[in-house]
Each structure stands twice: as structure tokens, then as C-alpha cells.
Design a protein around this motif. Structure first.
Motif, PDB file in Angstrom:
ATOM      1  N   THR A   1      -6.533  -0.077  -8.485  1.00  0.00           N
ATOM      2  CA  THR A   1      -5.869  -1.368  -8.631  1.00  0.00           C
ATOM      3  C   THR A   1      -4.787  -1.254  -9.708  1.00  0.00           C
ATOM      4  O   THR A   1      -4.872  -0.424 -10.605  1.00  0.00           O
ATOM      5  CB  THR A   1      -6.869  -2.466  -9.010  1.00  0.00           C
ATOM      6  OG1 THR A   1      -7.599  -2.060 -10.178  1.00  0.00           O
ATOM      7  CG2 THR A   1      -7.840  -2.730  -7.873  1.00  0.00           C
TER       8      THR A   1
ATOM      9  N   THR B   1      -1.802  -3.269 -12.370  1.00  0.00           N
ATOM     10  CA  THR B   1      -1.263  -4.439 -13.050  1.00  0.00           C
ATOM     11  C   THR B   1      -0.068  -4.012 -13.897  1.00  0.00           C
ATOM     12  O   THR B   1       0.084  -2.822 -14.210  1.00  0.00           O
ATOM     13  CB  THR B   1      -2.315  -5.121 -13.934  1.00  0.00           C
ATOM     14  OG1 THR B   1      -1.789  -6.367 -14.414  1.00  0.00           O
ATOM     15  CG2 THR B   1      -2.691  -4.265 -15.129  1.00  0.00           C
TER      16      THR B   1
ATOM     17  N   SER C   1       7.137  -5.445 -11.301  1.00  0.00           N
ATOM     18  CA  SER C   1       6.220  -6.101 -10.367  1.00  0.00           C
ATOM     19  C   SER C   1       6.915  -6.434  -9.058  1.00  0.00           C
ATOM     20  O   SER C   1       6.356  -6.276  -7.972  1.00  0.00           O
ATOM     21  CB  SER C   1       5.653  -7.385 -10.992  1.00  0.00           C
ATOM     22  OG  SER C   1       4.776  -7.080 -12.051  1.00  0.00           O
TER      23      SER C   1
ATOM     24  N   ILE D   1       5.678  -5.242  -5.454  1.00  0.00           N
ATOM     25  CA  ILE D   1       5.257  -6.262  -4.494  1.00  0.00           C
ATOM     26  C   ILE D   1       6.126  -6.246  -3.239  1.00  0.00           C
ATOM     27  O   ILE D   1       5.731  -6.765  -2.199  1.00  0.00           O
ATOM     28  CB  ILE D   1       5.253  -7.650  -5.175  1.00  0.00           C
ATOM     29  CG1 ILE D   1       4.133  -7.699  -6.220  1.00  0.00           C
ATOM     30  CG2 ILE D   1       5.059  -8.782  -4.184  1.00  0.00           C
ATOM     31  CD1 ILE D   1       4.158  -8.909  -7.110  1.00  0.00           C
TER      32      ILE D   1
ATOM     33  N   SER E   1      -0.886  -6.183  -1.607  1.00  0.00           N
ATOM     34  CA  SER E   1      -1.861  -7.228  -1.961  1.00  0.00           C
ATOM     35  C   SER E   1      -3.277  -6.683  -2.063  1.00  0.00           C
ATOM     36  O   SER E   1      -4.133  -7.286  -2.719  1.00  0.00           O
ATOM     37  CB  SER E   1      -1.819  -8.369  -0.935  1.00  0.00           C
ATOM     38  OG  SER E   1      -2.049  -7.881   0.364  1.00  0.00           O
ATOM     39  N   ASP E   2      -3.523  -5.532  -1.434  1.00  0.00           N
ATOM     40  CA  ASP E   2      -4.866  -4.948  -1.494  1.00  0.00           C
ATOM     41  C   ASP E   2      -5.181  -4.357  -2.856  1.00  0.00           C
ATOM     42  O   ASP E   2      -6.360  -4.199  -3.205  1.00  0.00           O
ATOM     43  CB  ASP E   2      -5.015  -3.851  -0.430  1.00  0.00           C
ATOM     44  CG  ASP E   2      -4.991  -4.409   0.983  1.00  0.00           C
ATOM     45  OD1 ASP E   2      -5.321  -5.598   1.153  1.00  0.00           O
ATOM     46  OD2 ASP E   2      -4.648  -3.653   1.912  1.00  0.00           O
TER      47      ASP E   2
ATOM     48  N   TYR F   1      -2.760  -4.832  -5.914  1.00  0.00           N
ATOM     49  CA  TYR F   1      -2.078  -5.416  -7.067  1.00  0.00           C
ATOM     50  C   TYR F   1      -2.878  -6.591  -7.604  1.00  0.00           C
ATOM     51  O   TYR F   1      -3.046  -7.609  -6.926  1.00  0.00           O
ATOM     52  CB  TYR F   1      -0.667  -5.878  -6.684  1.00  0.00           C
ATOM     53  CG  TYR F   1       0.160  -6.309  -7.883  1.00  0.00           C
ATOM     54  CD1 TYR F   1       0.846  -5.381  -8.648  1.00  0.00           C
ATOM     55  CD2 TYR F   1       0.238  -7.655  -8.245  1.00  0.00           C
ATOM     56  CE1 TYR F   1       1.593  -5.768  -9.747  1.00  0.00           C
ATOM     57  CE2 TYR F   1       0.981  -8.051  -9.346  1.00  0.00           C
ATOM     58  CZ  TYR F   1       1.659  -7.104 -10.091  1.00  0.00           C
ATOM     59  OH  TYR F   1       2.393  -7.490 -11.178  1.00  0.00           O
ATOM     60  N   LYS F   2      -3.379  -6.464  -8.831  1.00  0.00           N
ATOM     61  CA  LYS F   2      -4.254  -7.494  -9.402  1.00  0.00           C
ATOM     62  C   LYS F   2      -3.458  -8.706  -9.871  1.00  0.00           C
ATOM     63  O   LYS F   2      -3.692  -9.833  -9.472  1.00  0.00           O
ATOM     64  CB  LYS F   2      -5.034  -6.907 -10.590  1.00  0.00           C
ATOM     65  CG  LYS F   2      -5.913  -5.722 -10.240  1.00  0.00           C
ATOM     66  CD  LYS F   2      -7.193  -6.135  -9.565  1.00  0.00           C
ATOM     67  CE  LYS F   2      -8.153  -6.715 -10.591  1.00  0.00           C
ATOM     68  NZ  LYS F   2      -9.476  -7.004 -10.006  1.00  0.00           N
ATOM     69  N   SER F   3      -2.532  -8.446 -10.780  1.00  0.00           N
ATOM     70  CA  SER F   3      -1.715  -9.509 -11.363  1.00  0.00           C
ATOM     71  C   SER F   3      -0.688  -8.851 -12.262  1.00  0.00           C
ATOM     72  O   SER F   3      -0.689  -7.636 -12.423  1.00  0.00           O
ATOM     73  CB  SER F   3      -2.582 -10.491 -12.161  1.00  0.00           C
ATOM     74  OG  SER F   3      -1.815 -11.587 -12.603  1.00  0.00           O
TER      75      SER F   3
END
Length: 423
Positions: free
Chosen positions: A272, A274, A285, A289, A295-296, A298-300
């Protein structure tokens, strides 16, 4: 064969828009093995355009014009080309019908000047426009082949790929194939020196280097009687480049971007991601993105532009900021660690720097950027010195961050080695 590019539009001369069409067409023509000696930008003026076109037709085999095919009075490319080539304009009924359907599908009525776009030079090869109303066309003359394309990039690129590439490929009995080797973590100057002997001794295939922001692309091009033979010629050259650049090569696939290679690598290792950004303000980011499927993993992400935000959101120590400053190796390290903890991510990347034009000092000049990458507890921090304006510094920082992410993930999982490269 020699190709020449003419981009039409007063807005290009005034700098109101960036001439991306020229870059796109030049790169595509080079990939097809066409030699381009001249590029011209000319305004919406019939006399000057006619002069430029006549000159181009006298010295090049193929002339590609972009822009000036719209419905307004200052759209003069088609009319001027017809005069120069000695053709009269006639109504092309198929194009007229496509224009009618284009507006009907949108619940609109075409205005009278829209029909101007269906008036085409007699005998032209018509190129369908699947993204707009202006058809493209090819005028074949004894002097040269003149190709007219619409100006909007979304229309031009699709038309070029669908119609012009097959047309140009059919002009020669030989097949031209290319493969691009994409490199990160090595600067343009160093990359060129690493392949200088190959460039000096090239015959078939040929190689050419192209500098991108934070990357270097090397295109290997071969021509042969068939595709299989051309690819066979390319293969040993690509193998040699892999030997020289090693793990700095992130792909040999034309469509794969640096961010996609990073996302694919993270997904393959079930990691994952961030991001904690300061001077880049979310640009890293945004590039990540932009990759489908992110989306699988990327946490935030968080933008911590102020010192207060760095402390409150990421846990950067007050003492660190006071002693080392916001733009420092230690702050970048604590930002990455804080982001990893905050979002429970396997990989956390932090960027802090001075993008300018103000804020630099002798000790910490504009362009100084620190990037930290945290992979499952192991943190790597790099210092970079970028040049250029504020936008260039920020874009360079993002590319460097993607390169560092890739390197750190590979090193963590595969224990591979990297050369020092350049920042």
C-alpha cells in the motif's frame, strides 16, 4: 523520406497556447523513420502561409500542416493549400453528412459556417475526424504529399494514429519498427555519454536519446523488408542498453509511464502507498492516481505545507524543525515515517523543498529538495538540487520521487543494486 511540419495559428506565435502538436508529430515521424529538417509556425495569414507551404513543398517529400481547418474566417489552411496545389474546393457530401450527424447527436443545429468544413480540395484523400467536425485530408502532388490535420490535439492525435500512420507506412517498401527504452535515475548528459559510442557507430538500427523531466528515453529504430527482421535487428541493441543501464531501465514498453511502473511494482508486491507532500502540493499523488487500478493500493495522501501541519498531521518534532528546518533531510525522514504510521501504509514518500522563486538562501537555495521513501520500516532520504522555474522544480521533484520509490521497493524485495546516477 524527408518530412516538414507547419503549425498554423496566430495564437501559437503569440504564445497563448503551447505547441504540443509539433512535439507529438516530430516524435511520431521520427519513430516512423522520417527525417525532419524543418518546422515552421505561421500565423493565420494567407500570403505568409502560402509562401511557407511553397517553400516546404520544394524541399521535402511530405509536408504536414496542423491547425486552421475550423469554420471561422481566419481558418485558412485548407483554402490556402488548395490554391498552392492548384485544386478547387468542392462539397464533400460524406463529410457534410458526418457534420450533420455530429450536431444532431448532441441535439444541436450546425450554423452555416460549419458547412465550410465539408468543402474540400478536389481529389483529396479524406481523413475522418472521430473527435470533431473538421475532416483531415491528403493532397498528392508531383512535388510533395501535403497532409492537413486539425489543430485540437485530441482530434489530431487520433486522426494521425488511425489514418496517417498507415498512409506513411505504405509509402515505402520497407518496414520501420521502433522500441523505446525508458530510464530513470540517470541524467541526460550521463546517459548520452554512456551510449556515445553506439550513436557514433550506428547504422541500422539507429538510436536517439530524448530528455524528459526526470527521465531519459532512448529510441531504437530499425528498417527492414518485414517486421520480424526489423525486430531482430532491434533486439541486440536493446540487450546492450539493458547491460549498460541495468535497473535504471523501468520499461521498454511505449505505453508504460514511470508512475505506472511504480504502481505495477507495488501491486505485484502487495504494497500500500501513501504520500506526504510539501512543495509539490499533491502533484505526486495526482500522478499516481492517474494510473488505473491505483485504488487497490493507494491509502491516502496529505499536503503538509506549513510547519504546523507537519507537526500536527505527521508528528514531525518541533526540535527537528527548529534545528534543521522544514527543508532538511531529517524533516523529510520524519514526514515519511509519520505518513506511514498515520495511514498504515507499506510505502510512504515525503517531499519537502524550496520551489521558488523566493525563499532560498545561500545555504538552502531555490531548487533544494529532500525526498524520503519509507518501505516497511526502512527509510532512504536523498538530497536533490533542481534548476528551472517553480513549475520545473516541482515537476522534477515528482519524477525524482517516483524514481526513488521504484528503487527503494526493488532494493527492499530483490536486493538489486543501483548506480549512483544523477539527480
Amino acid at each position: 523520406m524527408k518530412v516538414e511540419l507547419i503549425c498554423v495559428g496566430t495564437e501559437l506565435l503569440l504564445g497563448s497556447i503551447v505547441n504540443t502538436n509539433a512535439a507529438y508529430l516530430a516524435e511520431k515521424c521520427a519513430g516512423l523513420g522520417l527525417t525532419c529538417h524543418f518546422q515552421t509556425v505561421v500565423g493565420d495569414n494567407e500570403d505568409r502561409l502560402a509562401m511557407v507551404l511553397q517553400t516546404a513543398m520544394g524541399r521535402s517529400d511530405i509536408v504536414i500542416l496542423s491547425g486552421g481547418l475550423g469554420p471561422t474566417e481566419d481558418d485558412l489552411t485548407k483554402e490556402t493549400a488548395a490554391k498552392v496545389c492548384g485544386r478547387t474546393l468542392v462539397m464533400h457530401e460524406e463529410s457534410r453528412e458526418r457534420i450533420r450527424l455530429f450536431f444532431a447527436d448532441r441535439g444541436m443545429e450546425p450554423t452555416e459556417n460549419n458547412w465550410k468544413q465539408a468543402m474540400l480540395p478536389e481529389g483529396a484523400v479524406v481523413l475522418e475526424n472521430h473527435n470533431g467536425t473538421a475532416p483531415g485530408m491528403i493532397l498528392e502532388t508531383e512535388q510533395a504529399k501535403v497532409i492537413l490535420l486539425p489543430g485540437p490535439p485530441g482530434e489530431l492525435t487520433l486522426m494521425f494514429e488511425e489514418s496517417v500512420v498507415p498512409y506513411l507506412a505504405a509509402l515505402t517498401s520497407q518496414v520501420i519498427c521502433s522500441q523505446t527504452v525508458k530510464i530513470c535515475g540517470v541524467g541526460e548528459s550521463k546517459a548520452e555519454m554512456m551510449v556515445k559510442d553506439l550513436i557514433d557507430g550506428q547504422t541500422n538500427p539507429t538510436i536517439a536519446t530524448y530528455a524528459k523531466t526526470g527521465e531519459v528515453h532512448i529510441r531504437v529504430t530499425a528498417n527492414a523488408q518485414d517486421r520480424k527482421t526489423a525486430l531482430k535487428l532491434i533486439k541486440p541493441m536493446v540487450k546492450e542498453l539493458k547491460t549498460r543501464f541495468g535497473n535504471h531501465i523501468y520499461t521498454t514498453d511505449e505505453e508504460t509511464t514511470l508512475e505506472k511502473s511504480v504502481v505495477d511494482l507495488a501491486m505485484a508486491n502487495k504494497l500500500t502507498i501513501t504520500c506526504a507532500e510539501s512543495c509539490t502540493g499533491g502533484m505526486l499523488s495526482a500522478r499516481l492516481i492517474n494510473v488505473a487500478g491505483i485504488s487497490d493500493i493507494y491509502k491516502s495522501g496529505v499536503i503538509t505545507y506549513s510547519n504546523k501541519a507537519k507537526r500536527r498531521l505527521l508528528g514531525v518534532k518541533k526540535s527537528t524543525l527548529q534545528k534543521h528546518g522544514a527543508v532538511s533531510e531529517k524533516t523529510a525522514e520524519e514526514m515519511a515515517k509519520g505518513a506511514a504510521v498515520m495511514f498504515k501504509a507499506d510505502v510512504a514518500v515525503a517531499i519537502t523543498g524550496i520551489a521558488g522563486p523566493d525563499g532560498g538562501t545561500e545555504a538552502k537555495p531555490v531548487g533544494l529538495v529532500y525526498i524520503a521513501c519509507h518501505v516497511k520500516g526502512k527509510v532512504t532520504v536523498r538530497e536533490y538540487r533542481f534548476s528551472g522555474n517553480r513549475t520545473k522544480v516541482r515537476e522534477s521533484a515528482v519524477s525524482a520521487a517516483l524514481s526513488l520509490m521504484r528503487e527503494c521497493i526493488l532494493v527492499y524485495y530483490s536486493k538489486v543494486t543501483f548506480g549512483k546516477g544523477e539527480s
